[in-house]
Design an enzyme around this catalytic site. Structure first.
Site, mmCIF file in Angstrom:
data_model
loop_
_atom_site.group_PDB
_atom_site.id
_atom_site.type_symbol
_atom_site.label_atom_id
_atom_site.label_comp_id
_atom_site.label_asym_id
_atom_site.label_seq_id
_atom_site.Cartn_x
_atom_site.Cartn_y
_atom_site.Cartn_z
ATOM 1 C CG LEU A 162 5.845 6.500 -0.638
ATOM 2 C CD1 LEU A 162 7.147 5.832 -0.232
ATOM 3 C CD2 LEU A 162 5.766 7.890 -0.038
ATOM 4 C CB VAL B 293 -0.962 -0.010 1.203
ATOM 5 C CG1 VAL B 293 -1.782 1.286 1.237
ATOM 6 C CG2 VAL B 293 -1.897 -1.211 1.142
ATOM 7 C CB CYS B 294 3.910 2.166 1.939
ATOM 8 S SG CYS B 294 3.326 1.941 3.623
ATOM 9 C CB THR B 295 4.934 0.396 -2.959
ATOM 10 O OG1 THR B 295 5.829 -0.217 -2.028
ATOM 11 C CG2 THR B 295 5.628 0.512 -4.304
#
Length: 214
Positions: free
Chosen positions: A52, A47-49
């Site tokens: 960003l 999810v973070c990828t």
């Protein structure tokens, strides 16, 4: 460690922490701009990828609003640098804003980004919008499993900037360019001076008016 939750209107704590562009001191780095400070639970997570990558694509929109973008994760600077390669490969764009390496959790604890009942080893997906006077103007917290909608954050910044400089509020589902609402504290007499083109009065406390110029 800050044991009191930061609230709207509080002064955002200053800090100095290492990042992917070198040490950052928040107040000095912000200057007279707005800032979005947001945390990520962990490097090398799906999810973070995606977040960003999307924020890198949207960064020109934040720049246009004089708003700097600053990410945070509690992993090391070395991990950040390896992760940036994954972001570029999978999201087809390069990270174009700094990412704090808050391995000692100095910043994340000060800002209450670590929720012990969730996971003491991770930060939740927290967002702080900080204005040029270094006051916290908006906070959002998501669980680690739920990705953010950065277009909503842009919408909220638009609302904050318009309502700061005009005696209006923004109604439900407002988007930039839509009608605003004259504040109830503004009399009809004052409104006539502020909004000479007039307004649409639904009732005495609900008066729609064309969005003021930014």
């Amino acid at each position: 460690m800050n044991t009191t939750a930061l609230r709207l209107g509080d002064i955002a704590p200053d800090f100095t922490q290492i990042s992917t562009i070198g040490p950052i001191s928040l107040y000095q780095w912000m200057g007279s701009d707005w800032c979005v400070l947001f945390s990520h639970p962990k490097d090398f997570t799906p999810v973070c990828t995606t977040e960003l990558g999307e924020l890198s694509r949207l960064k020109p929109e934040f720049d246009r609003r004089h708003c700097k973008v600053l990410g945070l994760s509690v992993d090391s600077l070395q991990d950040h640098k390896y992760w940036m390669k994954d972001i570029e490969a999978t999201q087809k764009c390069s990270l174009n804003f700094p990412l704090l390496a808050d391995a000692d959790q100095k910043v994340s604890k000060e800002y209450g980004m670590v929720h012990p009942n969730a996971n003491t080893a991770l930060t939740v997906r927290t967002v702080f919008v900080i204005d040029p006077k270094k006051r916290i103007r908006l906070t959002i917290s998501y669980p680690p499993s739920t990705g953010r909608n950065f277009k909503e954050i842009l919408r909220a910044i638009d609302s904050l900037q318009i309502t700061d400089s005009n005696k209006v509020a923004t109604p439900v589902n407002w988007e930039f360019g839509d009608r605003c609402i004259i504040l109830p504290s503004v009399s009809d007499e004052e409104a006539s001076e502020l909004f000479p083109e007039g307004w649409d009065e639904q009732c005495p406390y609900l008066r729609y008016v064309k969005q003021p110029e930014v």
